[in-house]
Design a protein around this motif. Structure first.
Motif, PDB file in Angstrom:
ATOM      1  N   LYS A  29       0.757  -1.019   0.206  1.00  0.00           N
ATOM      2  CA  LYS A  29       0.072   0.372   0.146  1.00  0.00           C
ATOM      3  C   LYS A  29       0.559   1.335   0.189  1.00  0.00           C
ATOM      4  O   LYS A  29       0.417   2.070  -0.549  1.00  0.00           O
ATOM      5  CB  LYS A  29      -0.912  -0.168   1.356  1.00  0.00           C
ATOM      6  CG  LYS A  29      -2.234   1.333   1.398  1.00  0.00           C
ATOM      7  CD  LYS A  29      -2.756   0.934   2.259  1.00  0.00           C
ATOM      8  CE  LYS A  29      -3.443   2.514   3.260  1.00  0.00           C
ATOM      9  NZ  LYS A  29      -3.580   2.177   3.809  1.00  0.00           N
ATOM     10  N   LEU A  32       2.199   1.683  -2.796  1.00  0.00           N
ATOM     11  CA  LEU A  32       1.072   2.178  -4.313  1.00  0.00           C
ATOM     12  C   LEU A  32       0.822   3.680  -4.337  1.00  0.00           C
ATOM     13  O   LEU A  32       0.997   4.906  -4.938  1.00  0.00           O
ATOM     14  CB  LEU A  32      -0.068   1.355  -3.832  1.00  0.00           C
ATOM     15  CG  LEU A  32      -0.012   0.133  -5.037  1.00  0.00           C
ATOM     16  CD1 LEU A  32      -1.791  -0.857  -3.979  1.00  0.00           C
ATOM     17  CD2 LEU A  32      -0.433   0.065  -6.003  1.00  0.00           C
ATOM     18  N   PHE A  37      -1.099   6.057  -7.054  1.00  0.00           N
ATOM     19  CA  PHE A  37      -2.345   5.117  -6.835  1.00  0.00           C
ATOM     20  C   PHE A  37      -3.610   5.722  -6.228  1.00  0.00           C
ATOM     21  O   PHE A  37      -3.178   5.852  -4.814  1.00  0.00           O
ATOM     22  CB  PHE A  37      -1.811   3.429  -6.486  1.00  0.00           C
ATOM     23  CG  PHE A  37      -1.425   3.142  -8.371  1.00  0.00           C
ATOM     24  CD1 PHE A  37      -2.404   2.591  -8.867  1.00  0.00           C
ATOM     25  CD2 PHE A  37      -0.231   3.652  -8.698  1.00  0.00           C
ATOM     26  CE1 PHE A  37      -1.518   2.353 -10.236  1.00  0.00           C
ATOM     27  CE2 PHE A  37       0.504   2.996  -9.687  1.00  0.00           C
ATOM     28  CZ  PHE A  37      -0.178   2.645 -10.497  1.00  0.00           C
ATOM     29  N   LYS A 103      -5.531   6.123 -11.716  1.00  0.00           N
ATOM     30  CA  LYS A 103      -4.434   4.820 -11.183  1.00  0.00           C
ATOM     31  C   LYS A 103      -5.683   4.731 -10.249  1.00  0.00           C
ATOM     32  O   LYS A 103      -5.144   5.289  -8.755  1.00  0.00           O
ATOM     33  CB  LYS A 103      -3.077   5.512 -11.233  1.00  0.00           C
ATOM     34  CG  LYS A 103      -2.269   6.157 -12.303  1.00  0.00           C
ATOM     35  CD  LYS A 103      -0.961   6.860 -12.229  1.00  0.00           C
ATOM     36  CE  LYS A 103      -0.356   6.016 -11.907  1.00  0.00           C
ATOM     37  NZ  LYS A 103       0.754   6.427 -11.849  1.00  0.00           N
ATOM     38  N   TRP A 105      -6.047   1.612  -7.337  1.00  0.00           N
ATOM     39  CA  TRP A 105      -5.816  -0.292  -6.615  1.00  0.00           C
ATOM     40  C   TRP A 105      -6.563  -0.189  -5.421  1.00  0.00           C
ATOM     41  O   TRP A 105      -7.634   0.660  -5.317  1.00  0.00           O
ATOM     42  CB  TRP A 105      -4.941  -0.196  -5.832  1.00  0.00           C
ATOM     43  CG  TRP A 105      -4.637   0.963  -4.382  1.00  0.00           C
ATOM     44  CD1 TRP A 105      -3.962   1.963  -4.119  1.00  0.00           C
ATOM     45  CD2 TRP A 105      -4.753  -0.090  -3.499  1.00  0.00           C
ATOM     46  NE1 TRP A 105      -4.749   2.380  -2.525  1.00  0.00           N
ATOM     47  CE2 TRP A 105      -4.396   1.362  -1.957  1.00  0.00           C
ATOM     48  CE3 TRP A 105      -4.927  -0.898  -2.887  1.00  0.00           C
ATOM     49  CZ2 TRP A 105      -4.583   0.834  -1.440  1.00  0.00           C
ATOM     50  CZ3 TRP A 105      -4.987  -1.555  -1.384  1.00  0.00           C
ATOM     51  CH2 TRP A 105      -5.007  -0.469  -0.461  1.00  0.00           C
ATOM     52  N   ASP A 128      -5.278  -5.144  -6.555  1.00  0.00           N
ATOM     53  CA  ASP A 128      -5.377  -4.941  -8.066  1.00  0.00           C
ATOM     54  C   ASP A 128      -5.093  -3.967  -8.110  1.00  0.00           C
ATOM     55  O   ASP A 128      -6.045  -3.280  -7.510  1.00  0.00           O
ATOM     56  CB  ASP A 128      -7.180  -5.379  -8.118  1.00  0.00           C
ATOM     57  CG  ASP A 128      -7.703  -6.363  -9.479  1.00  0.00           C
ATOM     58  OD1 ASP A 128      -7.241  -5.472 -10.827  1.00  0.00           O
ATOM     59  OD2 ASP A 128      -7.950  -7.780  -9.281  1.00  0.00           O
ATOM     60  N   VAL A 129      -4.571  -3.779  -9.442  1.00  0.00           N
ATOM     61  CA  VAL A 129      -3.921  -2.506  -9.665  1.00  0.00           C
ATOM     62  C   VAL A 129      -4.427  -2.156 -11.073  1.00  0.00           C
ATOM     63  O   VAL A 129      -4.608  -3.663 -11.908  1.00  0.00           O
ATOM     64  CB  VAL A 129      -2.426  -2.074  -9.513  1.00  0.00           C
ATOM     65  CG1 VAL A 129      -2.256  -1.279 -10.146  1.00  0.00           C
ATOM     66  CG2 VAL A 129      -2.308  -2.503  -8.565  1.00  0.00           C
ATOM     67  N   GLU A 130      -5.028  -0.801 -11.276  1.00  0.00           N
ATOM     68  CA  GLU A 130      -5.921  -0.921 -12.872  1.00  0.00           C
ATOM     69  C   GLU A 130      -5.106   0.815 -13.146  1.00  0.00           C
ATOM     70  O   GLU A 130      -5.125   1.979 -12.814  1.00  0.00           O
ATOM     71  CB  GLU A 130      -7.202  -1.168 -12.801  1.00  0.00           C
ATOM     72  CG  GLU A 130      -7.697  -2.235 -12.390  1.00  0.00           C
ATOM     73  CD  GLU A 130      -7.666  -3.426 -13.461  1.00  0.00           C
ATOM     74  OE1 GLU A 130      -6.569  -3.165 -14.369  1.00  0.00           O
ATOM     75  OE2 GLU A 130      -7.481  -4.456 -12.243  1.00  0.00           O
ATOM     76  N   GLY A 303      -3.376  -3.312 -16.484  1.00  0.00           N
ATOM     77  CA  GLY A 303      -3.162  -3.503 -14.571  1.00  0.00           C
ATOM     78  C   GLY A 303      -2.595  -5.142 -14.207  1.00  0.00           C
ATOM     79  O   GLY A 303      -2.618  -5.870 -15.241  1.00  0.00           O
TER      80      GLY A 303
END
Ligand code: HAM
Length: 425
Positions: A29, A32, A37, A103, A105, A128-130, A303
């Motif tokens: 986290k 990110l 993100f 961005k 997550w 999950d990251v997109e 992602g």
């Protein structure tokens, strides 16, 4: 009465596992956030049509792995088997994609009716990251570089491998699919059962068949790379050059096609030889057509998702977890109800100063409380017994080093506690 047990493949993560889970999540986290993100939270239930349309009707996930049911309104709903579809749905629904980049997550449970085994569960957790709105290979490279920072920060330096491929655009894949099917038709009877079925439904998935005979046949099959156009190739080269520039090692795996239909161009997987059959712990790729396919305006996207349980297994296997047990700074020992009452106020004041405290709630004998204090790993024991109560003071015993017990006046404890703890370090 017989006891009710958890559903097969759906695990309770007890405290020691949950602590590892949180450590992984918190470590990632932070990275990110450093990469810009933003978090998003999405429902676990969606309309079944969302998954059918995005993941694809002829994928294993949609064909045989979804938890699908009719709700009281006779509407077909499914527990999410993955997070990308719901994220795209939400981004379109809330107008997040018009002329802007996103961005995002999130982390949460996913559900797939698979045969449970080590590293494969029916309820599992993905992070999950997109990214939406960016089409160049620089963001592909940034995402992969970021995953590498995840692994570095988690202490995963060996036994991990990055596999990369470009599966081109839909038209490029269609031309390749025709060539592949024409070739494989000649060997149809020698293919494994799954591949024979896939020949008419999802022929590209034959490429990652585990069957030896099928793999042998594939050796002389047409190659997807020969069907990629100039732009696709340039995009892939742009990604590879960037990864090379920061010394990220990768293996090009021409058979890496992924099990979900929405991908185009870049696909990648991180695998480990320490995970047995379920070797992939993080995977993703580009899906530039999905937004439009789900009713939005065209918007490029990319992602990935990582499996948190698989990361726990991997860190365990490689002994990469640091000491995660929390030890209190201070353990409060009391004798008698009046002292216990007094300690309640003191505990609260210490906690307001962010001092990590613990106590046995005055239930045990003095000797027993001391044992518990020692076992807790606390640095100091604060004691309020009858004498201390009478004289308005507190006795302090260092638990981790040899020293005399000292007694200080109660109104000095808050001011002195940090100095006392400092002496322990
Ligand atoms: P996926 O490859 O299906 O991709 O899943 C991603 C990761 O989730 C896997 O690499 C694995 O670590 C974990 N995973 C999958 N199934 C299970 C299971 N049954 N038990 C335990 N862990 C599992 C996706 O789901 C894509 N939505 C990734 C993505 C995001 N692509 C673009 N954006």
């Amino acid at each position: 009465m017989n006891k009710i047990q958890a559903i097969r493949g759906m695990n309770d993560l007890l405290s020691s596992e949950a602590t590892k889970f949180n450590y992984i999540l918190n470590t990632i986290k932070k990275i990110l956030e450093d990469h810009g993100f933003n978090p998003i939270h999405l429902p676990v239930l969606e309309k079944t049509e969302l998954f059918a349309r995005s993941i694809g009707n002829h994928t294993d996930v949609v064909e045989k792995e979804m938890y699908t049911f009719l709700d009281r309104n006779e509407e077909s709903l499914s527990l999410r088997p993955e997070g990308t579809a719901g994220c795209v749905r939400a981004a379109i629904e809330h107008g997040m994609l018009y002329n802007q980049t996103q961005k995002l997550w999130f982390a949460g449970p996913m559900f797939r009716y698979e045969r449970p085994q080590k590293g494969r569960y029916r309820q599992f957790y993905q992070l999950d990251v997109e990214v939406f709105g960016l089409s160049g290979p620089d963001i592909d490279a940034e995402l992969i570089a970021m995953t590498k920072i995840f692994w570095d920060k988690l202490g995963l330096h060996n036994h991990i491998k990055l596999e990369l491929n470009s599966i081109g655009e839909a038209e490029e894949r269609a031309a390749y699919r025709n060539a592949l099917v024409a070739y494989l038709e000649k060997y149809k009877n020698d293919l494994d059962e799954d591949s024979q079925r896939r020949l008419s439904t999802n022929p590209l998935r034959i490429l990652d068949s585990k069957a030896e005979q099928t793999q042998k046949i594939l050796q002389s099959a047409p190659k997807l790379n020969d069907y990629l156009g100039t732009e696709t190739k340039a995009h892939f080269q742009g990604l590879k050059t960037r990864l090379d520039s920061i010394d990220i090692n990768y293996t090009i795996n021409p058979h890496l096609v992924r099990g979900l239909d929405y991908y185009n161009r870049t696909v990648f997987e991180w695998t480990s030889d320490q995970l047995g059959a379920q070797a992939t712990f993080c995977a993703g790729g580009r899906y530039d057509s999905l937004v439009q396919h789900l009713g939005g305006d065209a918007c490029p996207a990319i992602g990935f998702a990582l499996g948190i349980e698989r990361l726990i297994l991997l860190l365990d296997e490689l002994k990469a977890f640091p000491e995660l047990e929390h030890h209190p700074d201070v353990y409060l020992i009391t004798v008698g109800e009046a002292a216990n009452l007094k300690s309640f106020k003191l505990l609260n004041e210490l906690r307001q100063q962010n001092i990590k405290t613990s106590t046995s709630y005055g239930e045990a004998s003095f000797k027993n409380q001391f044992k518990k204090a020692d076992k807790s790993g606390a640095k100091l024991a604060l004691i309020i017994g009858e004498d201390e109560l009478k004289n308005n003071c507190i006795s302090i015993k260092h638990l981790r080093k040899e020293s005399e017990q000292v007694t200080i006046s109660q109104d000095k404890i808050l001011a002195q506690i940090n100095t006392l703890l400092e002496e322990e370090r």
